[in-house]
Scaffold this active site. Structure first.
Site, PDB file in Angstrom:
ATOM      1  N   SER A 142       0.625  -1.293   0.068  1.00  0.00           N
ATOM      2  CA  SER A 142      -0.067   0.153  -0.127  1.00  0.00           C
ATOM      3  C   SER A 142       1.027   1.149   0.189  1.00  0.00           C
ATOM      4  O   SER A 142       1.984   1.135   0.527  1.00  0.00           O
ATOM      5  CB  SER A 142      -0.788   0.086   1.326  1.00  0.00           C
ATOM      6  OG  SER A 142      -1.601   1.348   1.305  1.00  0.00           O
ATOM      7  N   TYR A 155      -2.937  -1.255   9.785  1.00  0.00           N
ATOM      8  CA  TYR A 155      -2.885  -1.598   8.501  1.00  0.00           C
ATOM      9  C   TYR A 155      -1.630  -1.096   7.956  1.00  0.00           C
ATOM     10  O   TYR A 155      -0.791  -2.045   7.039  1.00  0.00           O
ATOM     11  CB  TYR A 155      -4.143  -1.043   7.623  1.00  0.00           C
ATOM     12  CG  TYR A 155      -4.142  -1.067   6.050  1.00  0.00           C
ATOM     13  CD1 TYR A 155      -4.679  -1.981   5.613  1.00  0.00           C
ATOM     14  CD2 TYR A 155      -3.665   0.033   5.167  1.00  0.00           C
ATOM     15  CE1 TYR A 155      -4.579  -2.279   4.243  1.00  0.00           C
ATOM     16  CE2 TYR A 155      -3.694  -0.183   3.831  1.00  0.00           C
ATOM     17  CZ  TYR A 155      -4.047  -1.201   3.299  1.00  0.00           C
ATOM     18  OH  TYR A 155      -4.290  -1.425   1.907  1.00  0.00           O
TER      19      TYR A 155
END
Length: 264
Positions: A142, A155
């Site tokens: 990400s 995350y």
């Protein structure tokens, strides 16, 4: 044995994973589509099969090591080979800060995003080595793994771990001709992002303003990058993270003020 190349895709019932299924099928591959959401997966795969595509659905919780082994064995039994793995399955956790996080939710993000990817890498790589296939693995990192900001911090931690996993797996598997890379999506119009961020005009515009191209990304654009890394076109590329973030991580932004209103 399948005359086509075969890819295993996790998180294939929706979003980037489903876009990946469609991209690999378009390029002539056979696809083993896996997801924990069996009903949704079966519905999507049934549509594709009705269109004449070579795709099979497998229920899979990526955090279940033994189930992963069994699913990969089923894929090999059906197709006789595996040529690539697209590790897309992932969850975000929640946006609580480091002083107020729920340990269980942080652990869940690590279990799915890091450990689930690692388990599938081992299972599929063993097939590559056994069958002497110079396969390719594409993980999903990400853009938030490249900096610290007000994203769900569990995350971000898990995706930073995926970066380390990608490099380490590339190091260990390179001698077998196996390539391991990752894509790093920016703000992408997945179902979850649409529900929580894209649907809010303020958040949607803030994300657009921070990217050089001033726009959100389509799941199909992430899938195209993943396909490239899995294909022979990327035959000399391993151990890298490919940002697909509309230029978000290219420049330095002041992220000390949260888009979501948190102050501490």
């Amino acid at each position: 044995m399948s005359e086509k190349k075969v890819v295993v895709i996790t998180g294939a019932a929706q979003g980037i994973g489903l876009a990946g299924v469609k991209k690999f099928l378009k390029e002539g591959w056979a696809v083993a589509a896996t997801d924990i959401k069996k009903k949704e997966l079966d519905e999507e795969v049934a549509k594709l099969v009705a269109e004449g595509h070579d795709v099979t659905a497998y229920e899979l919780d990526v955090t279940n090591y033994k189930q992963g082994q069994e699913v990969i064995a089923e894929v090999v039994k059906k197709y006789g080979r595996i040529d690539a793995l697209f590790n897309d399955a992932g969850i975000t956790g929640h946006r609580k800060n480091i002083l107020n996080f729920d340990p269980e939710l942080i652990k869940q993000a690590e279990d799915v995003n890091l450990w689930g990817s690692l388990y599938l890498i081992q299972h599929v790589s063993r097939v590559f080595v056994e069958k002497k296939i110079k396969g390719a693995i594409v993980n999903v990192s990400s853009f938030v793994a490249s900096f610290a900001e007000w994203s769900p911090f569990g995350y971000g931690i898990s995706k930073s771990s995926v970066d380390g996993l990608t490099r380490t797996a590339a190091f260990h598997l390179g001698k077998y001709g196996i390539r391991v890379n990752s894509v790093a999506p920016g703000y992408t119009k997945t179902e979850m992002a649409i529900k929580y961020d894209y649907s809010d005009p303020k958040l949607r515009k803030a994300a657009e303003d921070k990217s050089l191209l001033n726009r959100w990304i389509e799941p199909s654009e992430i899938a195209a990058a993943a396909y490239f890394l899995a294909s022979d076109e990327a035959s000399a590329i391993t151990g890298v993270k490919l940002p697909v973030d509309a230029g978000y991580t290219t420049t330095k932004e002041d992220n000390k003020v949260s888009l979501y209103g948190e102050t501490e």
